[in-house]
Design a protein around this motif. Structure first.
Motif, PDB file in Angstrom:
ATOM      1  N   VAL A 196       0.327  -3.010   6.168  1.00 25.82           N
ATOM      2  CA  VAL A 196       1.253  -2.371   5.235  1.00 25.82           C
ATOM      3  C   VAL A 196       2.695  -2.815   5.498  1.00 25.82           C
ATOM      4  O   VAL A 196       3.503  -2.928   4.578  1.00 25.82           O
TER       5      VAL A 196
ATOM      6  N   CYS B 141       0.871  -1.170   0.000  1.00 27.65           N
ATOM      7  CA  CYS B 141       0.000   0.000   0.000  1.00 27.65           C
ATOM      8  C   CYS B 141       0.910   1.223   0.000  1.00 27.65           C
ATOM      9  O   CYS B 141       1.931   1.225   0.684  1.00 27.65           O
TER      10      CYS B 141
ATOM     11  N   HIS C  10       0.439   3.996   1.288  1.00 27.74           N
ATOM     12  CA  HIS C  10       0.277   4.838   2.477  1.00 27.74           C
ATOM     13  C   HIS C  10       0.969   4.188   3.661  1.00 27.74           C
ATOM     14  O   HIS C  10       1.403   3.057   3.583  1.00 27.74           O
ATOM     15  N   ARG C  11       1.013   4.934   4.751  1.00 27.37           N
ATOM     16  CA  ARG C  11       1.715   4.419   5.933  1.00 27.37           C
ATOM     17  C   ARG C  11       0.935   4.812   7.178  1.00 27.37           C
ATOM     18  O   ARG C  11       1.469   5.504   8.052  1.00 27.37           O
ATOM     19  N   CYS C  12      -0.332   4.416   7.247  1.00 21.92           N
ATOM     20  CA  CYS C  12      -1.128   4.745   8.432  1.00 21.92           C
ATOM     21  C   CYS C  12      -0.409   4.141   9.644  1.00 21.92           C
ATOM     22  O   CYS C  12       0.063   2.995   9.569  1.00 21.92           O
TER      23      CYS C  12
ATOM     24  N   LEU D  30      -4.837  -4.195  -0.502  1.00 19.43           N
ATOM     25  CA  LEU D  30      -5.004  -3.385   0.703  1.00 19.43           C
ATOM     26  C   LEU D  30      -5.720  -2.080   0.403  1.00 19.43           C
ATOM     27  O   LEU D  30      -6.497  -1.586   1.199  1.00 19.43           O
TER      28      LEU D  30
ATOM     29  N   LYS E  97      -3.613   9.195   8.675  1.00 18.87           N
ATOM     30  CA  LYS E  97      -4.593   8.866   7.642  1.00 18.87           C
ATOM     31  C   LYS E  97      -5.318  10.178   7.325  1.00 18.87           C
ATOM     32  O   LYS E  97      -6.471  10.372   7.721  1.00 18.87           O
TER      33      LYS E  97
ATOM     34  N   ARG F  17      -9.427   3.771  -0.088  1.00 11.01           N
ATOM     35  CA  ARG F  17      -8.914   4.797   0.796  1.00 11.01           C
ATOM     36  C   ARG F  17      -9.417   6.126   0.254  1.00 11.01           C
ATOM     37  O   ARG F  17      -9.396   6.361  -0.943  1.00 11.01           O
TER      38      ARG F  17
ATOM     39  N   PHE G 176      -1.171   2.953  12.457  1.00  5.97           N
ATOM     40  CA  PHE G 176      -1.704   1.825  13.222  1.00  5.97           C
ATOM     41  C   PHE G 176      -1.693   0.530  12.406  1.00  5.97           C
ATOM     42  O   PHE G 176      -2.011  -0.535  12.912  1.00  5.97           O
ATOM     43  N   CYS G 177      -1.323   0.623  11.134  1.00  9.62           N
ATOM     44  CA  CYS G 177      -1.595  -0.476  10.196  1.00  9.62           C
ATOM     45  C   CYS G 177      -0.468  -1.496  10.123  1.00  9.62           C
ATOM     46  O   CYS G 177       0.640  -1.175   9.677  1.00  9.62           O
TER      47      CYS G 177
HETATM   48  S1  SF4 Z   1      -4.841   1.342   6.715  1.00 10.10           S
HETATM   49 FE1  SF4 Z   1      -5.222   0.979   4.556  1.00 10.10          FE
HETATM   50  S2  SF4 Z   1      -4.512   2.854   3.543  1.00 10.10           S
HETATM   51 FE2  SF4 Z   1      -3.605   2.844   5.579  1.00 10.10          FE
HETATM   52  S3  SF4 Z   1      -1.599   1.894   5.314  1.00 10.10           S
HETATM   53 FE3  SF4 Z   1      -3.033   0.285   5.907  1.00 10.10          FE
HETATM   54  S4  SF4 Z   1      -3.733  -0.582   4.001  1.00 10.10           S
HETATM   55 FE4  SF4 Z   1      -2.805   1.392   3.505  1.00 10.10          FE
END
Ligand code: SF4
Length: 592
Positions: free
Chosen positions: A276, A266, A268-270, A311, A380, A343, A272-273
């Motif tokens: 990823v 993905c 992005h780099r949220c 993702l 995010k 997203r 909490f995730c």
């Molecule tokens: S929560 Fe979704 S958008 Fe954010 S890093 Fe994880 S997979 Fe990517």
């Protein structure tokens, strides 16, 4: 090898729920002669058939191994409790659904760990299979139990139960383990020798018995040897094996659809995730290859839905072209296309129009936090404006209801953030008036924050139950008399998830106790027994708060330090500092 077991199982089928999950022989399933192969693998999914058969990873493994001439792969699942009770009463072992062979008779049992709440299922599965639960107690004739999947990147709470883990993309690494197994077995190597050799010769292999963990004053202070296991990545995602003839179940499963895997990772780099970090290295498949996969899978299954899974499928760079070509090819065949994971950003507004030609279920988005400022804290950074524009567009294109996912209980969450969840959901409901003349149904799913290893928030502790219960109550009360429906995940389930995520090897004792106390299917609301889990922690002498609720220091030794998923400790800590800074800024702003 299997006729006598099938003869004992068959009479049970009329007495149990959904008997077709036990009979095998589904469309595209494979039966091979065990005498003609050099390795027999059982993919044992630690949940019910209906969940396991929806898992793309299972179909990949099953197809990939069965495509080899020298190996076979069969499937096993946790029997539903009605079936389990009958099997135990008649002393019948766990079996593969393909040929009803006892799982214990396979050479390798591969288990995919998708969630921590499946850990008691794992033990139940091994017990039913009559495989010793503790890896160190297995003998030369027991199968080698191999773990993989997202939770294997923080494996310590279940380390005692596995001979080895293979961490990362399994397509090439499991094949490399299989090659090693066949080669070494062929020259008479023992089970123990093969497992030991895997540590050095198989990318992403982690053999728990070869690592020692030192504790002092109750704290983890060292891991030896001082070496890292690097998560494996498939060399070419474009060419990686894809199951174009997946098994089509007779029983209803969670998802009956073609899963097209557009990309891995993905952009992005949220913060909490975990997904990823587990699937990092962003890689895409070409539109041509995806069209090929869709066509072949459709022809081999007849399934009438194609899900564009990944993702964050909205980030697939050729989405417009892919959707256009799928439309040209499948619309006249009445095949639906869905985009499950989106997203929100400025681009998302185009997606409802793009997907217009297909049947519509709920339009799903995950803002995760109720205010823009908390979204900046968790990285995010979705703007309300973009979210509402997307929802407006969805209603205009004919969607009737919206699904929203939020996380609650983040350590930096304020009351304003909680109120923001309600406000956002109510606005989404109201926006339907503009094009449809009435408010729409908005379903909100709330999950308490879980600090996941390998993420910047791994250092943060969870909030207590008093806070979380009150937050859920407040949201439910606020949604009364609106068209917003709140569905909340149990704060106790997420607490357990945190313990089993951040746990060290000592936590395995509690998992074992919980199994002895009858815990299973912990992810299923009707079976989850939190009191039994608390009793298990007590019996094992494990303090769950230590793992779930404590903030962790920058330099503390962590139970997953030997696993390198590609993100450094420095990066994670720096991200945490940025997050705290974003929180300070927003609270200073509110105070000013
Ligand atoms: S929560 Fe979704 S958008 Fe954010 S890093 Fe994880 S997979 Fe990517």
């Amino acid at each position: 090898m299997t006729d006598s077991l099938w003869a004992a199982l068959e009479p049970l089928l009329p007495e149990v729920r959904s008997p077709s999950q036990y009979i095998g022989a589904e469309w595209n399933s494979v039966r091979k002669d065990p005498a003609g192969v050099r390795a027999k693998v059982c993919f044992a999914y630690p949940d019910a058939y209906t969940i396991g058969m929806s898992h793309l990873g299972l179909q990949i493994f099953y197809g990939m191994i069965n495509a080899r001439a020298d190996a076979l792969c069969e499937r096993a699942f946790c029997p539903w409790p009605d079936m389990e009770q009958r099997m135990r009463a008649r002393d019948l072992p766990l079996f593969s659904v393909d040929s009803h062979t006892p799982v214990r008779d396979f050479d390798i049992v591969a288990v995919s760990l998708q969630t921590e709440l499946s850990y008691t299922n794992l033990l139940n599965l091994l017990e039913l299979a009559r495989i010793p639960l503790i890896a160190g107690e297995r003998g030369p004739n027991d199968p080698i139990v191999v773990g993989g999947g997202p939770s294997s990147t923080y494996p310590e709470p279940v380390a005692d139960f596995f001979d080895l883990f293979i961490i990362g993309d399994g397509e090439e690494t499991f094949v490399s383990f299989l090659d090693l197994y066949i080669e070494m077995k062929g020259r008479g190597a023992s089970r123990a020798e093969i497992v030991r050799a895997a540590q050095d010769r198989v990318p992403g292999a982690y053999v728990p018995s070869l690592f020692e963990f030192a504790f002092e004053g109750g704290r983890l202070v060292g891991i030896s040897p001082d070496r890292k296991v690097t998560k494996a990545s498939v060399a070419s995602f474009e060419d990686a094996y894809f199951p174009t003839a997946p098994v089509v179940p007779y029983a209803e499963t969670v998802f009956d659809r073609i899963n097209l895997e557009l990309m891995r990772g993905c952009p992005h780099r949220c913060r909490f995730c975990h997904a990823v970090s587990f699937k990092n290295n962003l890689r895409f498949r070409s539109v041509d290859r995806l069209l090929e996969h869709a066509e072949q899978t459709y022809l081999s299954t007849g399934l009438d839905e194609i899900a564009l899974t990944s993702l964050s499928s909205g980030d697939y760079p050729h989405l417009r072209e892919l959707v256009g070509r799928l439309l040209a090819r499948f619309k006249s065949r009445a095949v639906n296309v869905s985009l499950p994971s989106l997203r929100i950003d400025a681009r998302l507004k185009e997606i409802p129009a793009l997907m217009k030609p297909w049947r519509k279920s709920g339009f799903t988005v995950a803002p995760e936090a109720g205010t823009e400022s908390l979204r900046r804290v968790i990285r995010k950074p979705i703007k309300d404006e973009d979210l509402f524009e997307t929802v407006r567009a969805a209603y205009r294109e004919g969607w009737r209801h919206i699904k929203l996912y939020f996380m609650i209980g983040h350590p930096n969450e304020t009351e304003a953030d909680l109120r923001g969840i309600l406000q956002t959901a109510k606005t989404c409901s109201e926006l339907a008036r503009e094009s449809q003349g009435h408010r729409a149904q908005v379903n909100v799913t709330i999950s308490p924050f879980v600090p996941k290893p390998h993420t910047p928030f791994q250092f943060k502790g969870q909030r207590d139950f008093a806070y979380l219960d009150e937050a859920v109550r407040m949201l439910r009360d606020g949604a009364r008399t609106t068209r917003v429906q709140i569905k909340a995940h149990s704060p106790r389930g997420n607490y357990l998830e945190a313990v089993l995520s951040r746990g060290d090897r000592r936590v395995g004792r509690a998992v074992l106790e919980a199994h002895r106390l009858g815990c299973k299917f912990d992810e299923w609301r009707e079976f989850f027994n939190f009191d039994a889990w608390m009793q298990a922690f007590e019996r094992a002498g494990v303090d769950p708060d230590y793992y779930a609720r404590r903030d962790i220091d920058e330099h503390e030794v962590l139970p997953w330090d030997m696993i390198d998923v590609g993100t450094s400790r420095e990066y994670l800590w720096r991200e945490l500092q940025y997050s705290d800074e974003a929180h300070r800024e927003r609270t200073a702003h509110v105070g000013a």
